[in-house]
Write an enzyme that holds these catalytic residues in place. Structure first.
Site, PDB file in Angstrom:
ATOM      1  N   ARG A 237       0.882  -1.174   0.000  1.00  0.00           N
ATOM      2  CA  ARG A 237       0.000   0.000   0.000  1.00  0.00           C
ATOM      3  C   ARG A 237       0.918   1.220   0.000  1.00  0.00           C
ATOM      4  O   ARG A 237       2.029   1.178   0.530  1.00  0.00           O
ATOM      5  CB  ARG A 237      -0.888   0.017   1.266  1.00  0.00           C
ATOM      6  CG  ARG A 237      -2.012  -1.013   1.248  1.00  0.00           C
ATOM      7  CD  ARG A 237      -3.138  -0.606   0.310  1.00  0.00           C
ATOM      8  NE  ARG A 237      -4.306  -1.485   0.361  1.00  0.00           N
ATOM      9  CZ  ARG A 237      -4.493  -2.520  -0.438  1.00  0.00           C
ATOM     10  NH1 ARG A 237      -3.559  -2.840  -1.319  1.00  0.00           N
ATOM     11  NH2 ARG A 237      -5.591  -3.268  -0.366  1.00  0.00           N
ATOM     12  N   GLU A 266      -4.347   7.729  -4.086  1.00  0.00           N
ATOM     13  CA  GLU A 266      -4.659   7.091  -5.373  1.00  0.00           C
ATOM     14  C   GLU A 266      -6.020   7.581  -5.874  1.00  0.00           C
ATOM     15  O   GLU A 266      -6.953   7.643  -5.093  1.00  0.00           O
ATOM     16  CB  GLU A 266      -4.665   5.563  -5.213  1.00  0.00           C
ATOM     17  CG  GLU A 266      -3.309   4.996  -4.876  1.00  0.00           C
ATOM     18  CD  GLU A 266      -3.298   3.471  -4.810  1.00  0.00           C
ATOM     19  OE1 GLU A 266      -4.334   2.843  -5.054  1.00  0.00           O
ATOM     20  OE2 GLU A 266      -2.245   2.916  -4.508  1.00  0.00           O
ATOM     21  N   HIS A 285      -1.847   0.728  -9.553  1.00  0.00           N
ATOM     22  CA  HIS A 285      -2.388  -0.274  -8.629  1.00  0.00           C
ATOM     23  C   HIS A 285      -3.062  -1.401  -9.414  1.00  0.00           C
ATOM     24  O   HIS A 285      -4.252  -1.675  -9.256  1.00  0.00           O
ATOM     25  CB  HIS A 285      -3.392   0.387  -7.659  1.00  0.00           C
ATOM     26  CG  HIS A 285      -3.645  -0.423  -6.438  1.00  0.00           C
ATOM     27  ND1 HIS A 285      -3.961   0.133  -5.210  1.00  0.00           N
ATOM     28  CD2 HIS A 285      -3.639  -1.756  -6.236  1.00  0.00           C
ATOM     29  CE1 HIS A 285      -4.164  -0.845  -4.315  1.00  0.00           C
ATOM     30  NE2 HIS A 285      -3.974  -1.998  -4.923  1.00  0.00           N
TER      31      HIS A 285
HETATM   32  N1  LIG Z   1      -0.592  -3.951  -5.438  1.00  0.00           N
HETATM   33  C1  LIG Z   1      -1.685  -4.721  -5.370  1.00  0.00           C
HETATM   34  O1  LIG Z   1      -2.569  -4.722  -6.237  1.00  0.00           O
HETATM   35  C2  LIG Z   1      -1.828  -5.668  -4.202  1.00  0.00           C
HETATM   36  C3  LIG Z   1      -2.365  -6.927  -4.401  1.00  0.00           C
HETATM   37  C4  LIG Z   1      -2.446  -7.790  -3.302  1.00  0.00           C
HETATM   38  C5  LIG Z   1      -2.015  -7.373  -2.045  1.00  0.00           C
HETATM   39  N2  LIG Z   1      -1.564  -6.107  -1.901  1.00  0.00           N
HETATM   40  C6  LIG Z   1      -1.140  -5.649  -0.576  1.00  0.00           C
HETATM   41  O2  LIG Z   1      -0.178  -6.581  -0.098  1.00  0.00           O
HETATM   42  C7  LIG Z   1      -0.521  -6.996   1.219  1.00  0.00           C
HETATM   43  C8  LIG Z   1      -0.049  -8.413   1.448  1.00  0.00           C
HETATM   44  O3  LIG Z   1      -0.837  -9.321   0.689  1.00  0.00           O
HETATM   45  P1  LIG Z   1      -0.719 -10.894   1.018  1.00  0.00           P
HETATM   46  O4  LIG Z   1      -1.848 -11.574   0.329  1.00  0.00           O
HETATM   47  O5  LIG Z   1       0.673 -11.354   0.752  1.00  0.00           O
HETATM   48  O6  LIG Z   1      -0.996 -10.886   2.589  1.00  0.00           O
HETATM   49  P2  LIG Z   1      -0.494 -11.931   3.685  1.00  0.00           P
HETATM   50  O7  LIG Z   1      -1.265 -11.628   4.913  1.00  0.00           O
HETATM   51  O8  LIG Z   1      -0.493 -13.303   3.111  1.00  0.00           O
HETATM   52  O9  LIG Z   1       1.048 -11.544   3.908  1.00  0.00           O
HETATM   53  C9  LIG Z   1       1.412 -10.373   4.593  1.00  0.00           C
HETATM   54  C10 LIG Z   1       2.780 -10.640   5.194  1.00  0.00           C
HETATM   55  O10 LIG Z   1       3.253  -9.447   5.798  1.00  0.00           O
HETATM   56  C11 LIG Z   1       3.785  -9.764   7.057  1.00  0.00           C
HETATM   57  N3  LIG Z   1       3.741  -8.605   7.938  1.00  0.00           N
HETATM   58  C12 LIG Z   1       2.665  -8.074   8.564  1.00  0.00           C
HETATM   59  N4  LIG Z   1       3.039  -7.041   9.344  1.00  0.00           N
HETATM   60  C13 LIG Z   1       4.386  -6.908   9.179  1.00  0.00           C
HETATM   61  C14 LIG Z   1       5.373  -6.034   9.709  1.00  0.00           C
HETATM   62  N5  LIG Z   1       5.034  -5.073  10.580  1.00  0.00           N
HETATM   63  N6  LIG Z   1       6.656  -6.187   9.321  1.00  0.00           N
HETATM   64  C15 LIG Z   1       7.000  -7.172   8.458  1.00  0.00           C
HETATM   65  N7  LIG Z   1       6.134  -8.048   7.912  1.00  0.00           N
HETATM   66  C16 LIG Z   1       4.835  -7.903   8.287  1.00  0.00           C
HETATM   67  C17 LIG Z   1       2.921 -10.910   7.573  1.00  0.00           C
HETATM   68  O11 LIG Z   1       3.611 -11.641   8.554  1.00  0.00           O
HETATM   69  C18 LIG Z   1       2.721 -11.720   6.290  1.00  0.00           C
HETATM   70  O12 LIG Z   1       3.778 -12.643   6.112  1.00  0.00           O
HETATM   71  C19 LIG Z   1      -2.043  -6.827   1.292  1.00  0.00           C
HETATM   72  O13 LIG Z   1      -2.491  -6.614   2.619  1.00  0.00           O
HETATM   73  C20 LIG Z   1      -2.282  -5.603   0.417  1.00  0.00           C
HETATM   74  O14 LIG Z   1      -2.218  -4.424   1.184  1.00  0.00           O
HETATM   75  C21 LIG Z   1      -1.446  -5.249  -2.929  1.00  0.00           C
HETATM   76  O1  LIG Z   2      -5.468  -5.750  -1.595  1.00  0.00           O
HETATM   77  C1  LIG Z   2      -5.727  -6.165  -2.749  1.00  0.00           C
HETATM   78  O2  LIG Z   2      -6.321  -7.231  -3.027  1.00  0.00           O
HETATM   79  C2  LIG Z   2      -5.294  -5.333  -3.920  1.00  0.00           C
HETATM   80  O3  LIG Z   2      -4.603  -4.194  -3.499  1.00  0.00           O
HETATM   81  C3  LIG Z   2      -6.438  -4.954  -4.770  1.00  0.00           C
HETATM   82  O4  LIG Z   2      -7.167  -4.026  -4.104  1.00  0.00           O
END
Ligand SMILES: NC(=O)c1ccc[n+]([C@@H]2O[C@H](COP(=O)([O-])OP(=O)(O)OC[C@H]3O[C@@H](n4cnc5c(N)ncnc54)[C@H](O)[C@@H]3O)[C@@H](O)[C@H]2O)c1
Ligand SMILES: O=C(O)[C@H](O)CO
Length: 325
Positions: A237, A266, A285
């Protein structure tokens, strides 16, 4: 009496039909200002919300006294005030895992594009500037066999590690809240402190959720710790990064470049200095933005919603939601 569901994001008709089998659906393709008063009116007797990005806080929930479940069609849930939802016994769900590979493809593509300066050189060709064999001034940097540091080795982070290890022979460092034995064995990933990761990585990839602990996680000090030859990639994010610090680090050539799929605001303002930097590659994004994956996410969100309204435990309860054992 059918439950009343407000869908506030554009959804495939298949998803709406699935929900309509058991619920009444009030559908807003987009919550623009013209329809927002109607949305607020419909909230008054709504049982469920489905969509992504809407700020669901105490003020909004006070307007929805009958709400039973709020379902994100995204894995990130920083738009939800989990404590306000729990206070009101409202279930909250998200859509993890189905998007991991699509997002990892995007983020690794962003890494490659930034390392080899592809958008800049694409424009070079299209501007008719390619007059002779390319000189060193246009060279990028290698990705293969370099060190990738992943901050947040979760579903997406792990899929990125797979690409890095098996596709590009990269060495992988990671930092997170807990050790990930499977990734350490499968991708030969090494757990280390954030400081060590920043000092040793050629590419730093931020993939944590936005939480009070990760807001501004990458700031002035963190960029100073990075190698001057390193590239920063943000797929998490926008607010996990102190954007001013990133701009200053790039201007001071403390890091080589950045690839950004997310921004503090955004859509990002055209006046944002990041958009005028040649060594910064920007995307709107689009991590999960393929038709196939967005359909899977929307359908998973709808399945969570219908299950919750039936009194069943939804497949993807968010940690901190009621009903999480
Ligand atoms: N750019 C995009 O379109 C897009 C798409 C998917 C996810 N995301 C973002 O990515 C994030 C992660 O997605 P995910 O499916 O891998 O989630 P997830 O919950 O599987 O993984 C998140 C990871 O971050 C770690 N984490 C949490 N707090 C932390 C901290 N303070 N320091 C270090 N590590 C920490 C957790 O332990 C976990 O391993 C989502 O929450 C979202 O905000 C963005
Ligand atoms: O968190 C997610 O799934 C992506 O950022 C799309 O919003």
């Amino acid at each position: 009496m059918k439950s009343k569901v407000i869908v506030y994001k554009k959804m495939d008709e298949k998803v709406l039909e699935f929900i309509r089998e058991t619920c009444e659906v009030i559908y807003f393709e987009k919550l623009h200002s013209d329809v927002y008063p109607i949305f607020l009116e419909e909230l008054k007797d709504a049982d469920a919300l489905l969509g992504s990005g809407l700020k669901v806080d105490g003020d909004l929930l006070d307007r929805a006294p009958h709400l039973k479940i709020v379902c994100n069609t995204s894995v990130g849930y920083d738009n939800l005030d989990m404590s306000e939802l729990s206070k009101r016994n409202i279930i909250a769900t998200n859509t993890p895992d189905v998007l991991n590979d699509t997002v990892a493809d995007t983020i690794f593509g962003l890494l490659l594009a930034t390392a080899r300066r592809m958008p800049e050189l694409d424009q070079f060709v299209k501007n008719g500037e390619w007059k002779e064999t390319l000189k060193e001034e246009h060279f990028g940097v290698d990705v293969h066999h370099k060190t990738l540091g992943i901050i947040g080795m979760g579903g997406v982070g792990s899929a990125i590690a797979k690409r890095a290890r098996f596709g590009f022979d990269m060495d992988i460092l990671y930092h997170g809240r807990s050790r990930k034995e499977e990734e350490e064995q499968t991708y030969n990933a090494t757990y280390c402190s954030l400081e060590e990761l920043l000092q040793k990585s050629d590419f730093v990839c931020l993939m944590t959720p936005l939480t009070p602990q990760t807001e501004g996680l990458m700031g002035k000090r963190e960029f100073e710790l990075m190698k001057q030859s390193a590239i920063f990639i943000n797929g998490s994010r926008g607010k996990t990064v102190d954007e001013e610090a990133l701009i200053n680090a790039l201007r001071a050539e403390e890091i080589l470049g950045a690839g950004l799929d997310v921004f503090a605001q955004e859509p990002v303002s055209p006046a944002n200095p990041l958009l005028s930097m040649k060594n910064v590659v920007t995307l709107p994004h689009i991590g999960s933005a393929t038709a196939e994956t967005r359909l899977k996410m929307a359908m998973l969100g709808a399945e969570n919603l219908v299950a919750g309204l039936k009194g069943e435990t939804p497949p993807n309860l968010i940690k901190g939601s009621i009903g999480v054992k």
